[in-house]
Design a protein around this motif. Structure first.
Motif, short mmCIF file in Angstrom:
data_model
loop_
_atom_site.label_atom_id
_atom_site.label_comp_id
_atom_site.label_asym_id
_atom_site.label_seq_id
_atom_site.Cartn_x
_atom_site.Cartn_y
_atom_site.Cartn_z
N ASP A 38 4.26 -16.12 6.46
CA ASP A 38 3.92 -14.47 5.06
C ASP A 38 3.03 -15.33 4.94
O ASP A 38 2.14 -14.69 3.82
CB ASP A 38 5.83 -15.18 4.38
CG ASP A 38 5.54 -13.51 3.77
OD1 ASP A 38 4.39 -12.69 3.66
OD2 ASP A 38 5.67 -14.02 1.78
N LEU A 39 3.31 -16.68 4.40
CA LEU A 39 1.77 -17.77 3.95
C LEU A 39 0.18 -17.40 5.27
O LEU A 39 -0.34 -16.94 5.02
CB LEU A 39 2.60 -19.12 3.66
CG LEU A 39 2.86 -19.23 3.03
CD1 LEU A 39 3.28 -20.71 2.83
CD2 LEU A 39 2.59 -19.00 1.84
N VAL A 40 0.76 -16.56 6.43
CA VAL A 40 -0.33 -16.78 7.60
C VAL A 40 -0.91 -15.21 7.40
O VAL A 40 -1.85 -15.28 7.41
CB VAL A 40 0.25 -17.23 8.73
CG1 VAL A 40 -0.94 -17.01 9.78
CG2 VAL A 40 0.72 -18.69 8.97
N PHE A 41 0.83 -14.54 7.32
CA PHE A 41 -0.02 -13.12 7.32
C PHE A 41 -0.82 -12.96 5.86
O PHE A 41 -2.26 -11.84 5.87
CB PHE A 41 1.34 -12.43 6.78
CG PHE A 41 0.86 -10.76 6.73
CD1 PHE A 41 0.20 -9.92 7.66
CD2 PHE A 41 1.42 -10.42 5.60
CE1 PHE A 41 -0.06 -8.78 7.80
CE2 PHE A 41 0.99 -9.24 5.65
CZ PHE A 41 0.95 -7.69 6.66
N PHE A 42 -0.68 -13.13 4.68
CA PHE A 42 -1.04 -13.48 3.51
C PHE A 42 -2.59 -14.14 3.55
O PHE A 42 -3.19 -13.44 2.99
CB PHE A 42 -0.11 -13.92 2.28
CG PHE A 42 -1.02 -13.57 1.35
CD1 PHE A 42 -0.64 -12.03 0.31
CD2 PHE A 42 -1.53 -14.47 0.03
CE1 PHE A 42 -1.78 -12.45 -0.94
CE2 PHE A 42 -2.01 -14.79 -0.97
CZ PHE A 42 -2.00 -13.35 -1.85
N GLY A 43 -2.78 -15.03 4.13
CA GLY A 43 -3.81 -16.01 4.15
C GLY A 43 -5.26 -15.15 5.59
O GLY A 43 -6.24 -14.74 4.74
N VAL A 44 -4.28 -14.30 6.03
CA VAL A 44 -5.64 -13.31 7.08
C VAL A 44 -5.92 -11.73 6.54
O VAL A 44 -6.72 -11.33 6.40
CB VAL A 44 -4.46 -12.69 7.88
CG1 VAL A 44 -5.23 -11.90 8.76
CG2 VAL A 44 -4.27 -13.71 9.14
N ARG A 45 -5.02 -11.82 5.76
CA ARG A 45 -5.03 -10.51 5.21
C ARG A 45 -6.25 -10.70 4.32
O ARG A 45 -7.02 -10.05 3.23
CB ARG A 45 -3.83 -10.11 4.03
CG ARG A 45 -2.80 -9.11 5.34
CD ARG A 45 -1.91 -7.92 4.25
NE ARG A 45 -2.65 -7.22 3.26
CZ ARG A 45 -2.38 -6.21 2.77
NH1 ARG A 45 -0.73 -6.36 2.63
NH2 ARG A 45 -2.57 -5.69 2.00
#
Length: 57
Positions: A38-45
């Motif tokens: 979830d943190l990786v997904f948020f960082g990419v967005r």
């Protein structure tokens, strides 16, 4: 943003159940993996969103 918060909540709940329940350590691992994903997904967005702004001179 709601999806991000929901996944954080799900990761915390799975982690707490994994710690509290005897023999359900795999839930703690799933919660930790979900949290990191979830943190990786948020960082990419977040990084994609910041590249869209163009400064006009």
């Amino acid at each position: 943003m709601a999806l991000f918060l929901f996944l954080i909540l799900a990761a915390v709940i799975l982690g707490l159940i994994g710690v509290a329940a005897n023999g359900l350590f795999y839930l703690l691992v799933i919660g930790a993996v979900l949290f990191v994903a979830d943190l990786v997904f948020f960082g990419v967005r977040w990084s994609r969103r910041s590249h869209r702004h163009h400064f006009v001179r």
